[in-house]
Design a protein around this motif. Structure first.
Motif, PDB file in Angstrom:
ATOM      1  N   ILE A  62       0.832  -1.202   0.000  1.00  0.00           N
ATOM      2  CA  ILE A  62       0.000   0.000   0.000  1.00  0.00           C
ATOM      3  C   ILE A  62       0.864   1.249   0.000  1.00  0.00           C
ATOM      4  O   ILE A  62       0.600   2.204  -0.734  1.00  0.00           O
ATOM      5  CB  ILE A  62      -0.962  -0.015   1.208  1.00  0.00           C
ATOM      6  CG1 ILE A  62      -2.053  -1.056   1.000  1.00  0.00           C
ATOM      7  CG2 ILE A  62      -1.571   1.357   1.451  1.00  0.00           C
ATOM      8  CD1 ILE A  62      -2.909  -1.310   2.215  1.00  0.00           C
ATOM      9  N   PHE A  63       1.924   1.255   0.817  1.00  0.00           N
ATOM     10  CA  PHE A  63       2.819   2.414   0.853  1.00  0.00           C
ATOM     11  C   PHE A  63       3.540   2.611  -0.476  1.00  0.00           C
ATOM     12  O   PHE A  63       3.723   3.742  -0.929  1.00  0.00           O
ATOM     13  CB  PHE A  63       3.828   2.291   1.994  1.00  0.00           C
ATOM     14  CG  PHE A  63       3.261   2.639   3.339  1.00  0.00           C
ATOM     15  CD1 PHE A  63       2.548   3.810   3.537  1.00  0.00           C
ATOM     16  CD2 PHE A  63       3.443   1.797   4.423  1.00  0.00           C
ATOM     17  CE1 PHE A  63       2.022   4.138   4.769  1.00  0.00           C
ATOM     18  CE2 PHE A  63       2.931   2.112   5.664  1.00  0.00           C
ATOM     19  CZ  PHE A  63       2.212   3.282   5.830  1.00  0.00           C
ATOM     20  N   VAL A  64       3.948   1.532  -1.133  1.00  0.00           N
ATOM     21  CA  VAL A  64       4.603   1.644  -2.438  1.00  0.00           C
ATOM     22  C   VAL A  64       3.630   2.219  -3.462  1.00  0.00           C
ATOM     23  O   VAL A  64       3.986   3.125  -4.226  1.00  0.00           O
ATOM     24  CB  VAL A  64       5.147   0.269  -2.878  1.00  0.00           C
ATOM     25  CG1 VAL A  64       5.559   0.279  -4.333  1.00  0.00           C
ATOM     26  CG2 VAL A  64       6.314  -0.147  -1.994  1.00  0.00           C
ATOM     27  N   ALA A  65       2.409   1.711  -3.479  1.00  0.00           N
ATOM     28  CA  ALA A  65       1.408   2.214  -4.436  1.00  0.00           C
ATOM     29  C   ALA A  65       1.089   3.682  -4.165  1.00  0.00           C
ATOM     30  O   ALA A  65       0.918   4.478  -5.096  1.00  0.00           O
ATOM     31  CB  ALA A  65       0.142   1.369  -4.348  1.00  0.00           C
ATOM     32  N   TRP A  66       1.012   4.061  -2.888  1.00  0.00           N
ATOM     33  CA  TRP A  66       0.746   5.446  -2.534  1.00  0.00           C
ATOM     34  C   TRP A  66       1.886   6.344  -3.018  1.00  0.00           C
ATOM     35  O   TRP A  66       1.671   7.424  -3.568  1.00  0.00           O
ATOM     36  CB  TRP A  66       0.565   5.568  -1.029  1.00  0.00           C
ATOM     37  CG  TRP A  66       0.089   6.892  -0.532  1.00  0.00           C
ATOM     38  CD1 TRP A  66      -0.179   8.013  -1.252  1.00  0.00           C
ATOM     39  CD2 TRP A  66      -0.173   7.246   0.825  1.00  0.00           C
ATOM     40  NE1 TRP A  66      -0.598   9.022  -0.435  1.00  0.00           N
ATOM     41  CE2 TRP A  66      -0.598   8.578   0.845  1.00  0.00           C
ATOM     42  CE3 TRP A  66      -0.089   6.563   2.015  1.00  0.00           C
ATOM     43  CZ2 TRP A  66      -0.919   9.230   2.021  1.00  0.00           C
ATOM     44  CZ3 TRP A  66      -0.423   7.213   3.178  1.00  0.00           C
ATOM     45  CH2 TRP A  66      -0.836   8.536   3.174  1.00  0.00           C
ATOM     46  N   GLY A  67       3.117   5.910  -2.816  1.00  0.00           N
ATOM     47  CA  GLY A  67       4.276   6.681  -3.263  1.00  0.00           C
ATOM     48  C   GLY A  67       4.292   6.851  -4.769  1.00  0.00           C
ATOM     49  O   GLY A  67       4.581   7.940  -5.287  1.00  0.00           O
ATOM     50  N   ILE A  68       3.980   5.779  -5.497  1.00  0.00           N
ATOM     51  CA  ILE A  68       3.940   5.877  -6.960  1.00  0.00           C
ATOM     52  C   ILE A  68       2.846   6.845  -7.395  1.00  0.00           C
ATOM     53  O   ILE A  68       3.049   7.657  -8.310  1.00  0.00           O
ATOM     54  CB  ILE A  68       3.726   4.478  -7.567  1.00  0.00           C
ATOM     55  CG1 ILE A  68       4.992   3.633  -7.365  1.00  0.00           C
ATOM     56  CG2 ILE A  68       3.381   4.561  -9.042  1.00  0.00           C
ATOM     57  CD1 ILE A  68       4.826   2.183  -7.725  1.00  0.00           C
ATOM     58  N   ALA A  69       1.699   6.799  -6.748  1.00  0.00           N
ATOM     59  CA  ALA A  69       0.607   7.712  -7.095  1.00  0.00           C
ATOM     60  C   ALA A  69       0.986   9.159  -6.797  1.00  0.00           C
ATOM     61  O   ALA A  69       0.651  10.066  -7.570  1.00  0.00           O
ATOM     62  CB  ALA A  69      -0.658   7.330  -6.328  1.00  0.00           C
ATOM     63  N   GLU A  70       1.695   9.400  -5.701  1.00  0.00           N
ATOM     64  CA  GLU A  70       2.134  10.761  -5.373  1.00  0.00           C
ATOM     65  C   GLU A  70       3.125  11.284  -6.411  1.00  0.00           C
ATOM     66  O   GLU A  70       3.028  12.425  -6.864  1.00  0.00           O
ATOM     67  CB  GLU A  70       2.789  10.781  -3.989  1.00  0.00           C
ATOM     68  CG  GLU A  70       1.826  10.643  -2.841  1.00  0.00           C
ATOM     69  CD  GLU A  70       1.054  11.916  -2.556  1.00  0.00           C
ATOM     70  OE1 GLU A  70       1.538  13.009  -2.905  1.00  0.00           O
ATOM     71  OE2 GLU A  70      -0.033  11.808  -1.986  1.00  0.00           O
ATOM     72  N   ILE A  71       4.085  10.450  -6.802  1.00  0.00           N
ATOM     73  CA  ILE A  71       5.088  10.868  -7.792  1.00  0.00           C
ATOM     74  C   ILE A  71       4.415  11.125  -9.132  1.00  0.00           C
ATOM     75  O   ILE A  71       4.695  12.133  -9.796  1.00  0.00           O
ATOM     76  CB  ILE A  71       6.186   9.793  -7.909  1.00  0.00           C
ATOM     77  CG1 ILE A  71       7.015   9.757  -6.621  1.00  0.00           C
ATOM     78  CG2 ILE A  71       7.082  10.048  -9.109  1.00  0.00           C
ATOM     79  CD1 ILE A  71       7.962   8.590  -6.522  1.00  0.00           C
ATOM     80  N   TYR A  72       3.527  10.238  -9.538  1.00  0.00           N
ATOM     81  CA  TYR A  72       2.824  10.409 -10.805  1.00  0.00           C
ATOM     82  C   TYR A  72       1.953  11.665 -10.779  1.00  0.00           C
ATOM     83  O   TYR A  72       1.890  12.405 -11.755  1.00  0.00           O
ATOM     84  CB  TYR A  72       1.977   9.181 -11.114  1.00  0.00           C
ATOM     85  CG  TYR A  72       1.247   9.279 -12.428  1.00  0.00           C
ATOM     86  CD1 TYR A  72       1.930   9.192 -13.629  1.00  0.00           C
ATOM     87  CD2 TYR A  72      -0.132   9.473 -12.466  1.00  0.00           C
ATOM     88  CE1 TYR A  72       1.267   9.292 -14.834  1.00  0.00           C
ATOM     89  CE2 TYR A  72      -0.805   9.571 -13.667  1.00  0.00           C
ATOM     90  CZ  TYR A  72      -0.101   9.480 -14.842  1.00  0.00           C
ATOM     91  OH  TYR A  72      -0.762   9.584 -16.031  1.00  0.00           O
ATOM     92  N   GLY A  73       1.304  11.912  -9.664  1.00  0.00           N
ATOM     93  CA  GLY A  73       0.466  13.106  -9.544  1.00  0.00           C
ATOM     94  C   GLY A  73       1.269  14.387  -9.651  1.00  0.00           C
ATOM     95  O   GLY A  73       0.813  15.376 -10.240  1.00  0.00           O
ATOM     96  N   GLU A  74       2.474  14.399  -9.110  1.00  0.00           N
ATOM     97  CA  GLU A  74       3.330  15.581  -9.225  1.00  0.00           C
ATOM     98  C   GLU A  74       3.848  15.750 -10.648  1.00  0.00           C
ATOM     99  O   GLU A  74       4.027  16.868 -11.119  1.00  0.00           O
ATOM    100  CB  GLU A  74       4.507  15.477  -8.252  1.00  0.00           C
ATOM    101  CG  GLU A  74       4.125  15.669  -6.800  1.00  0.00           C
ATOM    102  CD  GLU A  74       3.652  17.079  -6.505  1.00  0.00           C
ATOM    103  OE1 GLU A  74       4.192  18.039  -7.096  1.00  0.00           O
ATOM    104  OE2 GLU A  74       2.727  17.210  -5.689  1.00  0.00           O
ATOM    105  N   MET A  75       4.084  14.640 -11.335  1.00  0.00           N
ATOM    106  CA  MET A  75       4.601  14.727 -12.705  1.00  0.00           C
ATOM    107  C   MET A  75       3.554  15.294 -13.657  1.00  0.00           C
ATOM    108  O   MET A  75       3.895  16.040 -14.576  1.00  0.00           O
ATOM    109  CB  MET A  75       5.036  13.343 -13.201  1.00  0.00           C
ATOM    110  CG  MET A  75       6.348  12.900 -12.653  1.00  0.00           C
ATOM    111  SD  MET A  75       6.912  11.260 -13.183  1.00  0.00           S
ATOM    112  CE  MET A  75       5.935  10.847 -14.582  1.00  0.00           C
ATOM    113  N   ILE A  76       2.293  14.970 -13.471  1.00  0.00           N
ATOM    114  CA  ILE A  76       1.268  15.431 -14.411  1.00  0.00           C
ATOM    115  C   ILE A  76       0.616  16.735 -13.972  1.00  0.00           C
ATOM    116  O   ILE A  76      -0.273  17.228 -14.646  1.00  0.00           O
ATOM    117  CB  ILE A  76       0.181  14.358 -14.615  1.00  0.00           C
ATOM    118  CG1 ILE A  76      -0.589  14.089 -13.328  1.00  0.00           C
ATOM    119  CG2 ILE A  76       0.771  13.081 -15.169  1.00  0.00           C
ATOM    120  CD1 ILE A  76      -1.823  13.229 -13.524  1.00  0.00           C
ATOM    121  N   ASP A  77       1.057  17.295 -12.867  1.00  0.00           N
ATOM    122  CA  ASP A  77       0.471  18.541 -12.370  1.00  0.00           C
ATOM    123  C   ASP A  77       0.828  19.673 -13.329  1.00  0.00           C
ATOM    124  O   ASP A  77       1.988  20.014 -13.507  1.00  0.00           O
ATOM    125  CB  ASP A  77       0.998  18.847 -10.969  1.00  0.00           C
ATOM    126  CG  ASP A  77       0.309  20.039 -10.339  1.00  0.00           C
ATOM    127  OD1 ASP A  77      -0.768  20.424 -10.826  1.00  0.00           O
ATOM    128  OD2 ASP A  77       0.842  20.572  -9.350  1.00  0.00           O
TER     129      ASP A  77
END
Length: 58
Positions: free
Chosen positions: A30-45
């Protein structure tokens, strides 16, 4: 005739170490998936703030 089974013999086994390992692994995933989602969200911002030093043209 109904067979009577004592309560302590009819119970299932406890979770033990196997269940604990599964819960810990799920938490790590869950923590790995959350981290990937955070990084992806910052990249597409695309809403980056404008430079504070500049004034808009009127």
């Amino acid at each position: 005739m109904v067979k009577i089974i004592p309560g302590n013999k009819a119970r299932q086994g406890g979770w033990g170490r196997h269940g604990l390992r599964i819960l810990i692994a799920a938490l790590l995933l869950i923590f790995v998936a959350w981290g990937i989602a955070e990084i992806y969200g910052e990249m597409i911002d695309t809403n980056t703030p404008a430079d504070q030093g500049q004034t808009p043209d009127s």
